[in-house]
Design a protein around this motif. Structure first.
Motif, short mmCIF file in Angstrom:
data_model
loop_
_atom_site.label_atom_id
_atom_site.label_comp_id
_atom_site.label_asym_id
_atom_site.label_seq_id
_atom_site.Cartn_x
_atom_site.Cartn_y
_atom_site.Cartn_z
N PHE A 3 19.42 -25.69 78.55
CA PHE A 3 19.92 -26.81 77.75
C PHE A 3 20.41 -27.85 78.74
O PHE A 3 21.36 -27.61 79.47
CB PHE A 3 21.07 -26.38 76.85
CG PHE A 3 20.67 -25.38 75.79
CD1 PHE A 3 19.91 -25.78 74.71
CD2 PHE A 3 21.06 -24.06 75.88
CE1 PHE A 3 19.54 -24.86 73.73
CE2 PHE A 3 20.70 -23.14 74.91
CZ PHE A 3 19.93 -23.55 73.83
N LYS A 6 21.58 -26.82 82.29
CA LYS A 6 22.24 -25.53 82.28
C LYS A 6 21.21 -24.44 81.95
O LYS A 6 20.66 -24.41 80.87
CB LYS A 6 23.33 -25.56 81.21
CG LYS A 6 24.07 -24.27 81.01
CD LYS A 6 25.21 -24.53 80.03
CE LYS A 6 25.78 -23.27 79.45
NZ LYS A 6 26.65 -23.58 78.31
N VAL A 8 19.93 -21.06 80.81
CA VAL A 8 20.53 -20.07 79.93
C VAL A 8 19.83 -18.71 79.99
O VAL A 8 20.46 -17.66 79.94
CB VAL A 8 20.57 -20.61 78.48
CG1 VAL A 8 21.09 -19.54 77.55
CG2 VAL A 8 21.45 -21.85 78.40
N PRO A 27 27.25 -9.40 76.48
CA PRO A 27 28.49 -10.09 76.14
C PRO A 27 28.23 -11.44 75.47
O PRO A 27 27.13 -11.96 75.49
CB PRO A 27 29.19 -10.26 77.48
CG PRO A 27 28.23 -9.90 78.54
CD PRO A 27 27.12 -9.14 77.92
N SER A 28 29.29 -11.99 74.93
CA SER A 28 29.20 -13.28 74.25
C SER A 28 28.75 -14.38 75.22
O SER A 28 29.15 -14.39 76.38
CB SER A 28 30.59 -13.62 73.69
OG SER A 28 30.53 -14.80 72.97
N GLY A 29 27.89 -15.24 74.75
CA GLY A 29 27.44 -16.37 75.56
C GLY A 29 26.35 -16.02 76.55
O GLY A 29 26.00 -16.80 77.43
N THR A 30 25.76 -14.85 76.38
CA THR A 30 24.81 -14.38 77.36
C THR A 30 23.38 -14.82 77.06
O THR A 30 22.48 -14.69 77.88
CB THR A 30 24.92 -12.84 77.46
OG1 THR A 30 24.38 -12.42 78.69
CG2 THR A 30 24.17 -12.17 76.33
N GLY A 31 23.16 -15.33 75.85
CA GLY A 31 21.83 -15.87 75.52
C GLY A 31 21.08 -15.10 74.45
O GLY A 31 19.89 -15.32 74.26
N LYS A 32 21.74 -14.23 73.71
CA LYS A 32 21.06 -13.44 72.68
C LYS A 32 20.52 -14.34 71.57
O LYS A 32 19.35 -14.25 71.19
CB LYS A 32 22.03 -12.41 72.07
CG LYS A 32 22.62 -11.44 73.07
CD LYS A 32 23.54 -10.42 72.41
CE LYS A 32 24.80 -11.02 71.81
NZ LYS A 32 25.73 -11.58 72.80
N THR A 34 19.99 -17.53 71.69
CA THR A 34 18.96 -18.40 72.25
C THR A 34 17.63 -17.67 72.32
O THR A 34 16.59 -18.23 71.99
CB THR A 34 19.38 -18.87 73.66
OG1 THR A 34 20.68 -19.44 73.57
CG2 THR A 34 18.41 -19.89 74.22
N GLN A 72 23.23 -15.99 62.80
CA GLN A 72 24.56 -15.41 63.00
C GLN A 72 25.51 -15.92 61.90
O GLN A 72 26.27 -15.17 61.32
CB GLN A 72 25.06 -15.85 64.38
CG GLN A 72 26.20 -15.04 64.92
CD GLN A 72 26.34 -15.24 66.43
OE1 GLN A 72 25.54 -15.93 67.08
NE2 GLN A 72 27.35 -14.62 67.00
N GLU A 148 23.43 -10.69 64.85
CA GLU A 148 24.73 -10.19 64.41
C GLU A 148 24.81 -10.05 62.89
O GLU A 148 25.69 -10.65 62.25
CB GLU A 148 25.85 -11.16 64.84
CG GLU A 148 25.87 -11.46 66.32
CD GLU A 148 26.61 -10.40 67.12
OE1 GLU A 148 27.07 -9.41 66.53
OE2 GLU A 148 26.71 -10.57 68.34
N HIS A 181 26.83 -7.32 69.68
CA HIS A 181 27.65 -6.71 70.73
C HIS A 181 28.40 -5.50 70.20
O HIS A 181 29.34 -5.03 70.79
CB HIS A 181 28.61 -7.67 71.47
CG HIS A 181 29.00 -8.91 70.75
ND1 HIS A 181 29.62 -8.92 69.55
CD2 HIS A 181 28.85 -10.20 71.12
CE1 HIS A 181 29.85 -10.17 69.19
NE2 HIS A 181 29.39 -10.98 70.12
N1 LIG Z 1 22.25 -26.38 72.03
C1 LIG Z 1 22.89 -25.98 73.13
N2 LIG Z 1 23.25 -26.87 74.07
C2 LIG Z 1 23.88 -26.48 75.20
N3 LIG Z 1 24.21 -25.21 75.48
C3 LIG Z 1 23.87 -24.28 74.58
C4 LIG Z 1 23.20 -24.61 73.36
N4 LIG Z 1 23.01 -23.47 72.66
C5 LIG Z 1 23.54 -22.48 73.40
N5 LIG Z 1 24.05 -22.96 74.55
C6 LIG Z 1 24.68 -22.17 75.63
O1 LIG Z 1 23.78 -21.16 76.00
C7 LIG Z 1 24.48 -19.96 76.31
C8 LIG Z 1 23.91 -18.83 75.50
O2 LIG Z 1 24.25 -19.03 74.14
P1 LIG Z 1 23.85 -18.02 72.99
O3 LIG Z 1 24.28 -18.61 71.70
O4 LIG Z 1 22.42 -17.68 73.12
O5 LIG Z 1 24.76 -16.76 73.34
P2 LIG Z 1 24.94 -15.39 72.56
O6 LIG Z 1 24.55 -14.33 73.50
O7 LIG Z 1 24.25 -15.44 71.26
O8 LIG Z 1 26.52 -15.35 72.33
P3 LIG Z 1 27.36 -14.72 71.11
O9 LIG Z 1 27.35 -13.25 71.28
O10 LIG Z 1 28.73 -15.29 71.32
O11 LIG Z 1 26.72 -15.17 69.85
C9 LIG Z 1 25.94 -20.23 76.04
O12 LIG Z 1 26.56 -20.49 77.27
C10 LIG Z 1 25.93 -21.46 75.17
O13 LIG Z 1 27.08 -22.23 75.40
#
Ligand SMILES: Nc1ncnc2c1ncn2[C@@H]1O[C@H](COP(=O)(O)OP(=O)(O)OP(=O)(O)O)[C@@H](O)[C@H]1O
Ligand SMILES: [Mg+2]
Lengths: 229, 244
Positions: A3, A6, A8, A27-32, A34, A72, A148, A181
């Motif tokens: 993104f 950044k 991901v 863990p949270s924010g790991t990209g699941k 995405t 989610q 989730e 998770h």
């Molecule tokens: N549209 C976006 N623009 C910028 N960054 C993004 C965007 N979508 C997700 N991210 C970033 O990408 C990373 C992965 O996000 P993602 O939602 O895939 O995590 P996750 O594993 O599903 O987390 P959770 O368990 O909290 O749902 C995070 O750091 C998030 O901030």
């Protein structure tokens, strides 16, 4: 996948087998999320390709119509429960009688029979989640992407949804990718597991393998709850 | 006569005029509703087309159009009246229409006045539809067209509110229609008050002229009708906003 600048997700390379429940944990924010969005063409990876059934994809719409993604936090149309659940069938031009039968079936499965006419925006959080689940399975997708699916549910409903997931897989041979998770849930229903850590898939293993002898030390730490996040 | 008596007398007489269905008052109310109603219907068609195009299509000059609409939302009615008047006078570019001091001219002025308002509110309600709704349409196998239809459906209550806001604004407006319509009543008094039946006289323009003539009870009667209409429109608009 990135993104802006950044990054991901990177170096993801693995197979999901037909008819299995594949749990994607991390863990949270790991990209699941995405990752699931990429599988559903809502995000476009910078590099790489996805093969469904070993074929190059015949087109976004056709491929997408063979799967479904449960968000989610589900978005709910400002319509009745029936109309919400029927949506996927209607855009496919399915005949009215069959739509009715399928919607009733799906609502029965998630325990919302009798609530067809209620405006879906007035459902409780748990009911809304189950309705979204019904909406996602009503057209018998070959691949079901679940993000989730039990995060906002009470224990009774968690058990119910987990049973539905197993039942769908057993009865329909649906391939299920489950992002979560919730490690106990993985123990209960997954066949295979992938661990995603900071955007990298550090391990893919059978459930028994990953819990008894993980290949990566970081997997073990995460599964034991020692990961700091 | 004390000032309180004067007011009470005025109000009593006003209710008499309303409940006796005085033809002068009725004709004025009729013109108001017809003119503002027609302007609202025409503006609604234009606004929905504009809002649709701006929300879902890409074309050159789109940003300029949005700026124009935003500016148009705050146009003072007298300015619109003056502008339309200059267009339709015999030497003006639309002089051939020959509509000075007619209801058609009033409809045109109110159309110009409220089209940006209805468009602006429609645009905002389309924009307020969350991205996740559109993504859900796609996820469930919908096409781009399905996504557009669903977005419009989700925005439907906001669009109804927009139409009602436009109608309310048109009903309450006085500056534009006074200039292009001329506040004309036919000659020959009816029902003992005012002049004849209304040609281009509306609730708002009649209130200004009756008040300056000193016919307070007629003004009050007209005021009561105007405020009831505007209030009903607002209550309806509120209802749709809550349904959202
Ligand atoms: N549209 C976006 N623009 C910028 N960054 C993004 C965007 N979508 C997700 N991210 C970033 O990408 C990373 C992965 O996000 P993602 O939602 O895939 O995590 P996750 O594993 O599903 O987390 P959770 O368990 O909290 O749902 C995070 O750091 C998030 O901030
Ligand atoms: Mg997530």
């Amino acid at each position: 996948m990135a993104f802006g600048n950044k990054e991901v997700l990177r170096n993801i390379n693995f197979e999901i087998k037909e008819g299995e429940i594949f749990a994607l944990i991390g863990p949270s924010g790991t990209g699941k999320t995405t990752f699931l969005r990429i599988l559903n063409f809502l995000e476009k990876p910078i590099k790489g390709e996805i093969k469904y059934n070993g074929m190059k994809t015949p087109g976004v719409l056709d491929t997408r119509r063979r799967m479904s993604l449960l968000f989610q936090t589900p978005a709910i149309f400002n319509k009745s429960v029936f109309e919400n659940v029927a949506y996927g069938l209607k855009v496919r031009g399915i005949e009215k009688k069959i739509v009715e039968k399928k919607v009733n079936e799906a609502l029965n499965i998630v325990g919302l029979a009798g609530m067809e006419n209620q405006n879906a925006r007035t459902l409780s959080g748990g009911e809304a989640q189950r309705m979204a689940f019904a909406r996602a399975i009503v057209y018998d997708p070959e691949i079901l992407l679940l993000d989730e699916p039990t995060a906002n549910l009470d224990p009774a409903n968690v058990t119910k949804i987990e049973e539905i997931i197993k039942r769908i897989r057993n009865e329909r041979r649906t391939t299920i990718v489950l992002a979560t998770h919730n490690i106990p849930q993985v123990r209960r229903i997954a066949d295979r597991v992938g661990i995603l850590l900071n955007g990298e898939l550090i391990e893919v293993n059978s459930k028994d393998g990953i819990f008894s002898k993980p290949k990566d030390a970081r997997s073990e730490a995460f599964l034991k709850g020692e990961m700091i996040y | 006569m004390s000032s309180a008596d004067f007011l009470i007398q005025g109000i009593i007489r006003a209710f008499e005029l309303i409940f006796s269905l005085n033809p002068y008052i009725l004709s004025i109310t009729g013109v108001s509703i017809k003119v503002s109603g027609t302007a609202t219907i025409l503006a609604t068609f234009t606004a929905i087309l504009l809002a649709f195009a701006i929300s879902f299509l890409n074309f050159r000059g789109k940003q300029a159009l949005v700026t124009l609409i935003n500016t148009g939302m705050g146009l003072p009615p007298v300015f619109v009246g003056l502008f339309v008047f200059l267009m339709i006078v015999p030497v003006g570019p639309l002089g051939f229409l020959d509509i000075v001091y007619t209801r058609e001219a009033m409809i045109l002025a109110q159309y110009i006045l409220i089209t940006p308002i209805i468009t602006g509110i429609c645009l905002a309600s389309i924009k307020a539809v969350p991205q996740s709704i559109i993504e859900t349409v796609h996820t469930l196998g919908g096409t781009q067209k399905d996504a557009v239809i669903e977005t419009l459906k989700e925005a439907r209550f906001g669009m109804i509110t927009a139409i009602l806001a436009g109608f309310g604004r048109a009903l309450a407006e006085v500056g534009a229609i006074l200039i292009v319509g001329g506040n004309i009543a036919y000659t020959g008094s009816v029902g003992g008050i005012g002049e004849g039946l209304s040609k281009t006289r509306t609730l708002t323009t009649a209130i200004t002229s009756e008040t300056s003539k000193g016919d307070i009870s007629t003004s009050i009667a007209l005021g009561i009708i105007l405020i009831s209409l505007v209030l009903s429109v607002n209550i309806l608009a509120n209802y749709f906003q809550r349904t959202d």
